[in-house]
Design a protein around this motif. Structure first.
Motif, mmCIF file in Angstrom:
data_model
loop_
_atom_site.group_PDB
_atom_site.id
_atom_site.type_symbol
_atom_site.label_atom_id
_atom_site.label_comp_id
_atom_site.label_asym_id
_atom_site.label_seq_id
_atom_site.Cartn_x
_atom_site.Cartn_y
_atom_site.Cartn_z
ATOM 1 N N GLY A 74 0.813 -1.208 0.000
ATOM 2 C CA GLY A 74 0.000 0.000 0.000
ATOM 3 C C GLY A 74 0.842 1.250 0.000
ATOM 4 N N PHE A 75 1.996 1.187 0.671
ATOM 5 C CA PHE A 75 2.888 2.341 0.721
ATOM 6 C C PHE A 75 3.423 2.689 -0.663
ATOM 7 C CE2 PHE A 75 7.200 4.058 1.166
ATOM 8 C CZ PHE A 75 6.938 5.197 1.904
ATOM 9 N N TYR A 76 3.791 1.679 -1.452
ATOM 10 C CA TYR A 76 4.286 1.943 -2.799
ATOM 11 C C TYR A 76 3.168 2.349 -3.749
ATOM 12 C CZ TYR A 76 9.020 0.217 -1.978
ATOM 13 O OH TYR A 76 10.311 0.069 -1.541
ATOM 14 N N ALA A 77 1.993 1.779 -3.566
ATOM 15 C CA ALA A 77 0.887 2.052 -4.483
ATOM 16 C C ALA A 77 0.473 3.518 -4.431
ATOM 17 C CB ALA A 77 -0.306 1.159 -4.136
ATOM 18 N N LYS A 78 0.481 4.119 -3.255
ATOM 19 C CA LYS A 78 0.009 5.492 -3.121
ATOM 20 C C LYS A 78 0.882 6.503 -3.868
ATOM 21 C CE LYS A 78 -2.400 4.674 1.254
ATOM 22 N NZ LYS A 78 -2.415 4.935 2.714
ATOM 23 N N PRO A 79 2.212 6.494 -3.669
ATOM 24 C CA PRO A 79 3.009 7.467 -4.447
ATOM 25 C C PRO A 79 2.993 7.204 -5.938
ATOM 26 C CG PRO A 79 4.425 6.001 -3.179
ATOM 27 C CD PRO A 79 3.031 5.772 -2.693
ATOM 28 N N LEU A 80 2.902 5.921 -6.331
ATOM 29 C CA LEU A 80 2.813 5.615 -7.762
ATOM 30 C C LEU A 80 1.519 6.161 -8.353
ATOM 31 C CD1 LEU A 80 4.171 1.944 -7.889
ATOM 32 C CD2 LEU A 80 5.254 3.982 -8.840
ATOM 33 N N GLY A 81 0.418 5.916 -7.652
ATOM 34 C CA GLY A 81 -0.868 6.446 -8.114
ATOM 35 C C GLY A 81 -0.860 7.963 -8.152
ATOM 36 N N LEU A 82 -0.263 8.578 -7.127
ATOM 37 C CA LEU A 82 -0.195 10.033 -7.074
ATOM 38 C C LEU A 82 0.614 10.582 -8.241
ATOM 39 C CD1 LEU A 82 -0.883 12.593 -5.459
ATOM 40 C CD2 LEU A 82 1.225 12.236 -4.152
ATOM 41 N N TYR A 83 1.733 9.913 -8.574
ATOM 42 C CA TYR A 83 2.554 10.388 -9.676
ATOM 43 C C TYR A 83 1.790 10.318 -11.000
ATOM 44 C CZ TYR A 83 6.298 10.996 -13.029
ATOM 45 O OH TYR A 83 7.058 11.476 -14.067
ATOM 46 N N SER B 166 11.145 13.878 -15.009
ATOM 47 C CA SER B 166 12.189 13.593 -14.024
ATOM 48 C C SER B 166 12.091 14.545 -12.839
ATOM 49 C CB SER B 166 13.568 13.708 -14.671
ATOM 50 O OG SER B 166 13.729 12.745 -15.681
ATOM 51 N N SER B 167 11.711 15.793 -13.107
ATOM 52 C CA SER B 167 11.521 16.751 -12.016
ATOM 53 C C SER B 167 10.424 16.284 -11.067
ATOM 54 C CB SER B 167 11.166 18.125 -12.601
ATOM 55 O OG SER B 167 10.858 19.049 -11.573
ATOM 56 N N MET B 168 9.307 15.837 -11.622
ATOM 57 C CA MET B 168 8.193 15.375 -10.792
ATOM 58 C C MET B 168 8.547 14.099 -10.041
ATOM 59 S SD MET B 168 4.958 16.146 -13.335
ATOM 60 C CE MET B 168 3.729 15.833 -12.064
ATOM 61 N N SER B 169 9.222 13.158 -10.723
ATOM 62 C CA SER B 169 9.579 11.909 -10.049
ATOM 63 C C SER B 169 10.624 12.151 -8.972
ATOM 64 C CB SER B 169 10.083 10.870 -11.058
ATOM 65 O OG SER B 169 11.319 11.246 -11.602
ATOM 66 N N SER B 170 11.492 13.127 -9.182
ATOM 67 C CA SER B 170 12.490 13.456 -8.162
ATOM 68 C C SER B 170 11.824 13.898 -6.868
ATOM 69 C CB SER B 170 13.426 14.558 -8.682
ATOM 70 O OG SER B 170 14.342 14.951 -7.688
ATOM 71 N N ILE B 171 10.815 14.743 -6.984
ATOM 72 C CA ILE B 171 10.091 15.201 -5.791
ATOM 73 C C ILE B 171 9.394 14.028 -5.106
ATOM 74 C CG2 ILE B 171 8.163 16.613 -4.970
ATOM 75 C CD1 ILE B 171 10.632 18.243 -5.642
ATOM 76 N N ILE B 172 8.743 13.178 -5.892
ATOM 77 C CA ILE B 172 8.050 12.017 -5.322
ATOM 78 C C ILE B 172 9.030 11.119 -4.577
ATOM 79 C CG2 ILE B 172 6.856 9.865 -5.894
ATOM 80 C CD1 ILE B 172 4.941 12.108 -6.085
ATOM 81 N N LYS B 173 10.198 10.871 -5.173
ATOM 82 C CA LYS B 173 11.174 9.974 -4.561
ATOM 83 C C LYS B 173 11.747 10.555 -3.276
ATOM 84 C CE LYS B 173 13.262 9.413 -8.593
ATOM 85 N NZ LYS B 173 14.189 8.973 -9.661
ATOM 86 N N ILE B 174 12.029 11.852 -3.278
ATOM 87 C CA ILE B 174 12.524 12.489 -2.054
ATOM 88 C C ILE B 174 11.467 12.412 -0.958
ATOM 89 C CG2 ILE B 174 13.255 14.678 -1.021
ATOM 90 C CD1 ILE B 174 14.417 15.435 -3.766
ATOM 91 N N TYR B 175 10.228 12.667 -1.324
ATOM 92 C CA TYR B 175 9.125 12.619 -0.350
ATOM 93 C C TYR B 175 8.981 11.215 0.233
ATOM 94 C CZ TYR B 175 4.321 12.736 1.402
ATOM 95 O OH TYR B 175 3.198 12.622 2.185
#
Length: 399
Positions: free
Chosen positions: A210-219, A300-309
């Motif tokens: 569930g933890f991985y699904a949420k940021p993936l869905g958000l992205y 890449s800019s958007m994924s960078s923010i998601i990954k840092i978060y």
């Protein structure tokens, strides 16, 4: 279909590795301690290959880029356009994760083995940008200092003229060799990350999915919104209603190419055709799109923010502290610049993030997995964004 499967084989194999690792973590948690070293070996190989790759890739791109840069005004407007688009994408993503937060995993902080060293801001600024010894540059803990040194080396190589030609050949050759080395190491990514995922599942339990699904869905939701809303807005700013119509009429082919190849470079020819049909002069399109393929990456800019978060959520730190947000914006700009043209170049962003925030290496598998799974949409945003950037530059530079 064969080509599509070939281009997505890396993602499919990684998903297979993660799936197998998850099953092992659920049904046989007692053996994960024996397979976790496979994940550690993969990460260590990644560390030692990425550091020299960063040096060769950045210094080579700067040494080559300046040679081609003869159109001062176009370059100036292009630089501001790229920076504006990248930061807009980053701020939009920060807003998305703020409005739709991802809950942290209970017990995740117990995975952390490295303590963050507290430093005052003066010491942190010095350590971000410089090191005291040359050999310290080639430590993954000093990635930002290495980037700056590589930039300066690239400029010096270009300015040295004919006398610097052998060195320019050396860094170009070094880049090709280290790029191939990284490709070789990434062949074992499904095994390495699968082993790490087994360890995480066994340690943290099913809540990890569930933890991985949420940021993936958000992205994917945020990325699709950005694609349609912001690209439409940029096209309107470039040429009003006609800009919107001509952009979306000609953006279909680059979008499908980016989706099927998962490569910004493979999409470049269709981008050039689309820009020509839109009416962007070749003197602008032939400069903005090739350079943009390397330096301008909305996805890449958007994924960078998601990954840092996500990394901050894993270790239980507050991503929304002003200092952390400012650093995140700076990292996205660097990631957009250095990731271009490098297979699996997003991993350089992970190394930079780990270095600047002094994060433990246990956060790396999570951000690698997320970065890999968002790659199709990220490629679309990266590649198609170059077309609308060329339109934007044409709005302010008449040739």
């Amino acid at each position: 279909m064969k080509e599509v499967l070939k281009n997505y084989s890396g993602i499919l194999l990684l998903l297979l590795g993660i799936t197998v690792g998850s099953i092992i973590g659920i049904i046989a948690p007692q053996i994960v301690e024996y397979i976790k070293p496979l994940g550690d070996i993969f990460l260590n190989l990644l560390f030692v290959s990425v550091v020299p790759l960063v040096f060769f890739a950045v210094s080579n791109s700067i040494a080559s880029l300046e040679q081609e840069s003869k159109f001062g005004k176009i370059l100036l407007v292009m630089s501001f356009t790229f920076l504006f688009f990248i930061l807009t994408a980053a701020v939009f993503t920060i807003s998305a994760v703020y409005l739709f937060p991802v809950s942290s995993i209970s017990g995740s902080t117990e995975l952390i083995t490295e303590a963050t060293k507290e430093e005052n801001w003066g010491d942190r600024i010095v350590s971000f940008f410089t090191v005291g010894e040359f050999t310290e540059l080639f430590s993954r803990k000093n990635m930002l200092a290495l980037l700056i040194f590589a930039f300066l080396t690239g400029f010096a190589a270009r300015k040295s003229g004919e006398n610097g030609k052998p060195f320019r050949v050396f860094i170009a050759s070094g880049y090709e060799v280290m790029k191939e080395l990284l490709l070789m190491i990434m062949k074992i990514a499904p095994i390495g990350l699968g082993a790490y995922f087994a360890y995480q599942v066994a340690t943290l339990g099913p809540q990890l999915f569930g933890f991985y699904a949420k940021p993936l869905g958000l992205y994917y939701v945020a990325g699709i919104i950005y694609f349609f809303v912001f690209f439409t807005l940029y096209a309107f700013m470039a040429n009003g209603q006609n800009g919107i119509k001509s952009f979306w009429k000609n953006a279909i082919l680059p979008t499908l190419t980016a989706l099927s190849t998962c490569s910004s470079f493979a999409t470049m020819p269709t981008n050039l055709v689309a820009a020509s049909r839109i009416g962007v002069p070749s003197s602008i399109a032939n400069l903005v799109i090739p350079i943009g393929t390397t330096l301008h990456k909305n996805g890449s800019s958007m994924s960078s923010i998601i990954k840092i978060y996500v990394a901050f959520q894993i270790i239980g730190r507050d991503f929304f502290e002003p200092s952390n947000l400012l650093l995140a914006l700076g990292i996205t700009v660097f990631v957009s610049i250095v990731a271009g043209g490098i297979p699996n170049g997003g991993y350089i962003g992970e190394m930079l993030m780990i270095s600047v925030y002094s994060l433990p290496q246990e956060a790396i598998p999570a951000v690698i997995i997320i970065g890999t799974l968002v790659d199709p949409l990220a490629t679309v945003l990266n590649a198609v964004g170059d077309v609308v950037a060329a339109m934007f530059v044409n709005r302010f530079v008449k040739v």
